[in-house]
Design a protein around this motif. Structure first.
Motif, PDB file in Angstrom:
ATOM      1  N   GLY A  36      21.358  58.699  36.507  1.00 32.51           N
ATOM      2  CA  GLY A  36      20.570  59.236  37.619  1.00 32.51           C
ATOM      3  C   GLY A  36      19.143  58.715  37.591  1.00 32.51           C
ATOM      4  O   GLY A  36      18.637  58.240  36.570  1.00 32.51           O
ATOM      5  N   ALA A  37      18.473  58.849  38.730  1.00 35.47           N
ATOM      6  CA  ALA A  37      17.114  58.306  38.861  1.00 35.47           C
ATOM      7  C   ALA A  37      16.096  59.115  38.057  1.00 35.47           C
ATOM      8  O   ALA A  37      15.162  58.565  37.472  1.00 35.47           O
ATOM      9  N   SER A  38      16.284  60.442  38.009  1.00 34.16           N
ATOM     10  CA  SER A  38      15.269  61.292  37.373  1.00 34.16           C
ATOM     11  C   SER A  38      15.540  61.569  35.901  1.00 34.16           C
ATOM     12  O   SER A  38      14.686  62.104  35.198  1.00 34.16           O
ATOM     13  N   HIS A  39      16.766  61.229  35.430  1.00 33.14           N
ATOM     14  CA  HIS A  39      17.180  61.495  34.042  1.00 33.14           C
ATOM     15  C   HIS A  39      17.137  62.997  33.724  1.00 33.14           C
ATOM     16  O   HIS A  39      16.923  63.389  32.581  1.00 33.14           O
ATOM     17  N   GLU A  40      17.363  63.820  34.749  1.00 29.69           N
ATOM     18  CA  GLU A  40      17.346  65.273  34.552  1.00 29.69           C
ATOM     19  C   GLU A  40      18.324  65.917  35.530  1.00 29.69           C
ATOM     20  O   GLU A  40      18.431  65.502  36.685  1.00 29.69           O
ATOM     21  N   SER A  42      20.230  70.012  36.498  1.00 25.52           N
ATOM     22  CA  SER A  42      20.230  71.456  36.224  1.00 25.52           C
ATOM     23  C   SER A  42      21.459  71.812  35.393  1.00 25.52           C
ATOM     24  O   SER A  42      22.476  71.108  35.413  1.00 25.52           O
ATOM     25  N   THR A  88      17.314  73.569  32.946  1.00 27.60           N
ATOM     26  CA  THR A  88      17.578  72.132  33.080  1.00 27.60           C
ATOM     27  C   THR A  88      17.865  71.479  31.729  1.00 27.60           C
ATOM     28  O   THR A  88      17.559  72.032  30.669  1.00 27.60           O
ATOM     29  N   ARG A  90      17.098  67.576  30.262  1.00 27.21           N
ATOM     30  CA  ARG A  90      16.474  66.282  30.544  1.00 27.21           C
ATOM     31  C   ARG A  90      16.735  65.330  29.382  1.00 27.21           C
ATOM     32  O   ARG A  90      16.654  65.722  28.209  1.00 27.21           O
ATOM     33  N   THR A  93      14.381  59.374  27.512  1.00 26.94           N
ATOM     34  CA  THR A  93      14.623  57.931  27.534  1.00 26.94           C
ATOM     35  C   THR A  93      13.675  57.158  26.611  1.00 26.94           C
ATOM     36  O   THR A  93      13.802  55.938  26.474  1.00 26.94           O
TER      37      THR A  93
END
Length: 614
Positions: A36-40, A42, A88, A90, A93
């Motif tokens: 995913g783009a946000s690396h997070e 829920s 969440t 996360r 990275t």
């Protein structure tokens, strides 16, 4: 600190290469977040992704338990990969890298394409069967996105096509894309440009086109049209895999033969209604010890099997559902002119394969129109590879199940006929009821498909055991005429010639069958042992039996052969094994049943069996 591998086996390792023992769903969670783009994500999203098959409350409980396990691993070191909050999860990275970074990397376009193509051919999360629908949908979506990214990388790399090795890199990526989407005409056209497809004939060193290999592009185009016409409609495209050549000794000739098969792979992409398996997958299938299972798993209809030797390149096209060799040829490969001949031979091979595919499509469509019948038939056929009563009877059940899906399925009638003749052989008790059932089913197969060699083959085998040797030879001669490269038909013809008192002809024919099917089934070797025995080549007969994986059916012929050369110890061993399998075996009753056209054969076999102590 950690590296996440998502292509091939899904796994997590430390920078030292040591594996991190994460639970599988923990690795899937990590891959999902990393992609995913946000690396997070829920906790709710992750719970539904990993456990959509249970109640939401239980899914959240399962997630909490898994996160707790991750916290406890390696004294808390594994937890460094994540930042957990109440709502969440996360991914950090800064301490986790992944092979997915290839898609985000910059650099020279050709290098980037090479890295992406090398990675994707290993298969994204290829070792895990998705446990939930969301996981399955996500894996498919990721593969689609990755294919689009590789396609874009391919187009960006085209300006560098003149660089050393560029054609091979771009062609490999294009073949992967075309395997995934055979309707991508832009990629197909690109492949033909790369392969020099506009000139469909090459001149040798003396400037002349070899008369045996001159081919016109119009001929290939006509074959392509034939396949398109037959396969018109919303049908699944038949898949063809070109297995790279094998050889006893690796040398420069083998490398050129491999390159030739790559040329053929590219040329066959001209056929719009044939799906070509990419070379990397073909190489994996070649190396796999369970080729038949892998071919079935990949829904492959055709195999082009190749072998390289001092005599040249031998190629045979096999129709997998019936295991029928529908075409075979040998190509001389003179090392002196091979580099210049390479594409000419490739083009001749291409046209031959295209022609046979077109002619065989009607048979394929009959199979694929009845998937239930086809699957049950394949189960039965696989069971018939072992000549034991339990396998034979389980195969019979599968063939009957196939007919419950399609009552006029010719292939399953031939399978049933084979189960009855095989049981008659294994039991060795002269039960004519089994042979009558075999004859009935063989005739039903012929009635439904008179052009198929398989039905005539089974009729020939049955006629042999019923004692009508001449009718058997006639039926098998017709079967071989209908399918001259079908190794199983040639084997059955050879077996009948043994009983027709022509062991020399039989041995020549069974050797031909073995040359077409080099990893020969035990039945071929058993037949060769019988032919050798009646030629009084007893050592050769014993050697054929020793080469069998399951020697159970051949212990009698082995015992007789050992006895004829005075090897009493080995004769005793094989006789005892034969008697443990069939303790009620009687020499005179068996010889009264087994058909031999001339009396000398029966006397020779009696002498060997009695000397062995039966």
């Amino acid at each position: 600190m950690f590296h996440l591998q998502t292509f091939g086996d899904l796994r997590l390792t430390e920078t030292s290469g040591e594996p991190v023992r994460y639970p599988i769903k923990g690795l899937l969670m990590m891959a999902h977040i990393y992609a995913g783009a946000s690396h997070e994500l829920s906790r709710y999203e992750l719970a539904q992704f990993l456990w959509s098959d249970v109640e939401p409350e239980l899914a959240r409980l399962n997630l909490r338990k898994m996160l707790s396990r991750i916290r406890e691993m390696d004294g808390g070191r594994a937890e460094l990969a994540f930042d957990f909050t109440a709502t969440t999860v996360r991914l950090n990275t800064q301490v986790v890298s992944s092979d997915l970074d290839v898609f985000r990397a910059g650099g020279a376009p050709l290098d980037r394409l090479h890295a992406i193509a090398e990675l994707t051919q290993r298969g994204f999360i290829g070792n895990i069967k998705p446990a939930t629908k969301p996981i399955s949908a996500w894996v498919r979506a990721q593969r689609d996105v990755q294919a689009l990214q590789m396609r874009q990388a391919l187009l960006e790399a085209l300006p560098e096509v003149q660089k050393p090795g560029a054609v091979r890199i771009i062609s490999s990526a294009a073949l992967q894309l075309l395997e995934r989407d055979p309707n991508d005409e832009q990629v197909r056209a690109l492949l033909h440009q790369l392969s020099g497809g506009s000139s469909f004939g090459e001149r040798l060193a003396n400037g002349d086109v070899h008369p045996k290999v001159e081919v016109k592009r119009s001929e290939l185009a006509s074959q392509s049209t034939e396949v398109e016409n037959i396969s018109a409609g919303p049908l699944i495209l038949p898949r063809l895999v070109l297995l790279p050549p094998t050889a006893k000794h690796a040398d420069a000739g083998l490398a050129l033969a491999n390159a030739l098969i790559e040329d053929v792979t590219i040329e066959l992409c001209a056929l719009r209604n044939i799906s070509i398996v990419a070379p990397h997958t073909a190489g994996q299938i070649r190396r796999d010890s369970e080729k038949a299972a892998v071919v079935a798993r990949h829904s492959i209809a055709y195999l082009l099997d190749t072998r390289f030797s001092e005599e040249g390149l031998f190629a045979q096209l096999i129709y997998f559902p019936t295991d029928e060799i529908i075409w075979a040829n040998r190509f001389a490969m003179d090392p002196d002119i091979l580099p210049r001949q390479r594409r000419v031979i490739a083009q001749q091979l291409t046209v031959s394969v295209a022609r046979e595919l077109a002619e065989n499509e009607e048979e394929r469509l009959r199979f694929e129109a009845n998937p239930g019948a086809y699957h049950a038939y394949l189960v039965g056929s696989s069971l018939m590879s072992k000549l034991t009563l339990p396998h034979i009877r389980r195969a019979r059940k599968a063939f009957k199940q196939s007919l419950s899906y399609k009552a006029d399925f010719s292939a399953s009638f031939t399978g049933l006929a084979r189960t009855f003749t095989s049981e008659w052989l294994v039991r060795a008790q002269g039960n004519n009821e089994l042979l009558q059932l075999a004859e009935q089913h063989a005739l039903r197969a012929i009635e439904r498909d008179p052009q198929s060699a398989a039905g005539h083959r089974e009729l020939g085998v049955t006629k042999l055991y019923l004692g009508d040797v001449d009718a058997s030879v006639a039926a098998l001669h017709l079967a071989e005429e209908l399918s001259p490269h079908f190794a199983d038909v040639i084997y059955s013809h050879a077996d009948t010639l043994v009983h027709a008192s022509r062991p020399g002809d039989a041995l020549a024919k069974i050797r031909k069958a073995i040359s077409l099917n080099p990893i020969a089934p035990d039945a071929y070797l058993w037949c060769a042992a019988g032919a050798s025995f009646f030629l009084e080549q007893y050592e050769e007969a014993i050697a054929y039996v020793e080469a069998m994986k399951d020697k159970a059916p051949a212990h009698r012929i082995a015992a007789a052969s050992c006895a004829m050369i005075g090897d009493r110890k080995r004769a005793l061993f094989h006789r005892q094994r034969a008697e443990s399998i069939n303790p009620v075996f009687d020499v005179e009753k068996w010889l009264a049943i087994v058909p031999f056209k001339e009396h000398w054969q029966k006397e020779l076999y009696r002498e060997g069996l009695l000397k062995a102590g039966f």
